[in-house]
Design a protein around this motif. Sequence first.
Motif, PDB file in Angstrom:
ATOM      1  N   LYS A 281      62.795  67.871  62.068  1.00  0.00           N
ATOM      2  CA  LYS A 281      63.273  68.717  63.429  1.00  0.00           C
ATOM      3  C   LYS A 281      62.523  68.059  64.535  1.00  0.00           C
ATOM      4  CE  LYS A 281      65.703  72.248  60.792  1.00  0.00           C
ATOM      5  NZ  LYS A 281      65.267  73.589  60.243  1.00  0.00           N
ATOM      6  N   ALA A 282      61.296  67.878  64.835  1.00  0.00           N
ATOM      7  CA  ALA A 282      60.923  68.048  65.987  1.00  0.00           C
ATOM      8  C   ALA A 282      59.186  67.451  65.429  1.00  0.00           C
ATOM      9  CB  ALA A 282      60.639  69.459  66.578  1.00  0.00           C
ATOM     10  N   MET A 283      58.806  66.785  66.594  1.00  0.00           N
ATOM     11  CA  MET A 283      56.880  66.350  66.415  1.00  0.00           C
ATOM     12  C   MET A 283      56.206  67.122  67.774  1.00  0.00           C
ATOM     13  SD  MET A 283      57.581  63.028  65.691  1.00  0.00           S
ATOM     14  CE  MET A 283      56.057  62.629  64.248  1.00  0.00           C
ATOM     15  N   GLY A 284      55.182  67.568  67.824  1.00  0.00           N
ATOM     16  CA  GLY A 284      54.482  67.352  69.345  1.00  0.00           C
ATOM     17  C   GLY A 284      52.867  67.271  69.281  1.00  0.00           C
ATOM     18  N   TRP A 285      52.650  68.640  70.023  1.00  0.00           N
ATOM     19  CA  TRP A 285      50.918  68.453  70.611  1.00  0.00           C
ATOM     20  C   TRP A 285      50.888  69.447  70.490  1.00  0.00           C
ATOM     21  CZ3 TRP A 285      47.575  64.511  68.700  1.00  0.00           C
ATOM     22  CH2 TRP A 285      48.470  63.719  68.381  1.00  0.00           C
TER      23      TRP A 285
ATOM     24  N   ALA B 153      60.921  54.976  63.693  1.00  0.00           N
ATOM     25  CA  ALA B 153      60.803  53.753  62.065  1.00  0.00           C
ATOM     26  C   ALA B 153      59.007  53.659  61.842  1.00  0.00           C
ATOM     27  CB  ALA B 153      60.561  52.436  63.215  1.00  0.00           C
ATOM     28  N   LYS B 154      58.472  53.950  62.728  1.00  0.00           N
ATOM     29  CA  LYS B 154      56.712  54.381  62.751  1.00  0.00           C
ATOM     30  C   LYS B 154      56.454  55.845  61.864  1.00  0.00           C
ATOM     31  CE  LYS B 154      54.647  50.507  65.136  1.00  0.00           C
ATOM     32  NZ  LYS B 154      53.906  49.811  65.778  1.00  0.00           N
ATOM     33  N   ASN B 155      57.154  57.214  62.654  1.00  0.00           N
ATOM     34  CA  ASN B 155      56.935  58.051  62.329  1.00  0.00           C
ATOM     35  C   ASN B 155      55.827  58.246  62.650  1.00  0.00           C
ATOM     36  OD1 ASN B 155      59.126  59.456  60.178  1.00  0.00           O
ATOM     37  ND2 ASN B 155      58.023  59.994  58.983  1.00  0.00           N
ATOM     38  N   THR B 156      55.882  57.335  63.929  1.00  0.00           N
ATOM     39  CA  THR B 156      54.578  58.602  64.863  1.00  0.00           C
ATOM     40  C   THR B 156      55.375  58.648  66.204  1.00  0.00           C
ATOM     41  OG1 THR B 156      53.157  56.623  63.615  1.00  0.00           O
ATOM     42  CG2 THR B 156      53.013  57.336  65.896  1.00  0.00           C
ATOM     43  N   VAL B 157      54.618  59.672  66.687  1.00  0.00           N
ATOM     44  CA  VAL B 157      54.547  60.548  67.908  1.00  0.00           C
ATOM     45  C   VAL B 157      53.217  60.619  69.122  1.00  0.00           C
ATOM     46  CG1 VAL B 157      53.556  62.544  66.951  1.00  0.00           C
ATOM     47  CG2 VAL B 157      54.589  62.756  69.408  1.00  0.00           C
TER      48      VAL B 157
ATOM     49  N   VAL C 297      54.859  68.760  63.321  1.00  0.00           N
ATOM     50  CA  VAL C 297      55.435  68.303  62.840  1.00  0.00           C
ATOM     51  C   VAL C 297      56.880  69.002  62.227  1.00  0.00           C
ATOM     52  CG1 VAL C 297      56.470  66.483  61.854  1.00  0.00           C
ATOM     53  CG2 VAL C 297      54.758  65.737  62.638  1.00  0.00           C
ATOM     54  N   LYS C 298      57.777  69.696  62.613  1.00  0.00           N
ATOM     55  CA  LYS C 298      58.566  70.299  61.765  1.00  0.00           C
ATOM     56  C   LYS C 298      59.417  70.058  60.910  1.00  0.00           C
ATOM     57  CE  LYS C 298      59.765  74.022  64.260  1.00  0.00           C
ATOM     58  NZ  LYS C 298      58.362  74.952  63.826  1.00  0.00           N
ATOM     59  N   VAL C 299      59.758  70.892  59.735  1.00  0.00           N
ATOM     60  CA  VAL C 299      60.830  69.702  59.064  1.00  0.00           C
ATOM     61  C   VAL C 299      61.330  71.198  58.353  1.00  0.00           C
ATOM     62  CG1 VAL C 299      59.605  67.585  57.838  1.00  0.00           C
ATOM     63  CG2 VAL C 299      59.214  70.343  56.872  1.00  0.00           C
TER      64      VAL C 299
ATOM     65  N   GLY D 159      56.633  68.070  73.500  1.00  0.00           N
ATOM     66  CA  GLY D 159      57.475  68.218  72.306  1.00  0.00           C
ATOM     67  C   GLY D 159      58.230  67.007  72.322  1.00  0.00           C
ATOM     68  N   ILE D 160      59.164  67.128  71.543  1.00  0.00           N
ATOM     69  CA  ILE D 160      60.399  65.963  71.222  1.00  0.00           C
ATOM     70  C   ILE D 160      60.752  66.622  69.978  1.00  0.00           C
ATOM     71  CG2 ILE D 160      58.479  64.408  70.369  1.00  0.00           C
ATOM     72  CD1 ILE D 160      60.942  62.160  72.078  1.00  0.00           C
ATOM     73  N   ILE D 161      62.415  66.663  70.550  1.00  0.00           N
ATOM     74  CA  ILE D 161      62.922  67.241  69.054  1.00  0.00           C
ATOM     75  C   ILE D 161      64.197  65.310  69.118  1.00  0.00           C
ATOM     76  CG2 ILE D 161      63.254  69.362  69.735  1.00  0.00           C
ATOM     77  CD1 ILE D 161      65.398  69.139  70.972  1.00  0.00           C
TER      78      ILE D 161
END
Length: 115
Positions: free
Chosen positions: A32-36, A74-78, A97-99, A50-52
Amino acid sequence: QAQLVESGGGLVQAGGSLRLSCAASRIIYAIKAMGWYRQAPGKQRELVAGIISNGSTKYADSVKGRFTISRDSAKNTVYLKMDSLKAEDTAVYYCNVKVAWGDYWGNGTLVTVSS
């Protein structure tokens, strides 16, 4: 195996730059979101950027204009590109990483900015 692998921390002088990376395991899905986040000595952990899923981003006021968050789906990387670093940016930076079922956290990478 680690669920999140962080890299890019280190020691830099004020005004310098670093890029943090966080690679999520391929088994992590429904993101749902990735962040630091970061936590400095004597302070509470705070959201840095953060980025959604639709690409929308948000930043802490203290880093706006200096930090940029991006992702490679594609790389599942932030990533977190940090420019014009200040001594007050010194902290342990944590990938999040929010799932659908909860959150994954990295172990943290230390960023130290000397002045």
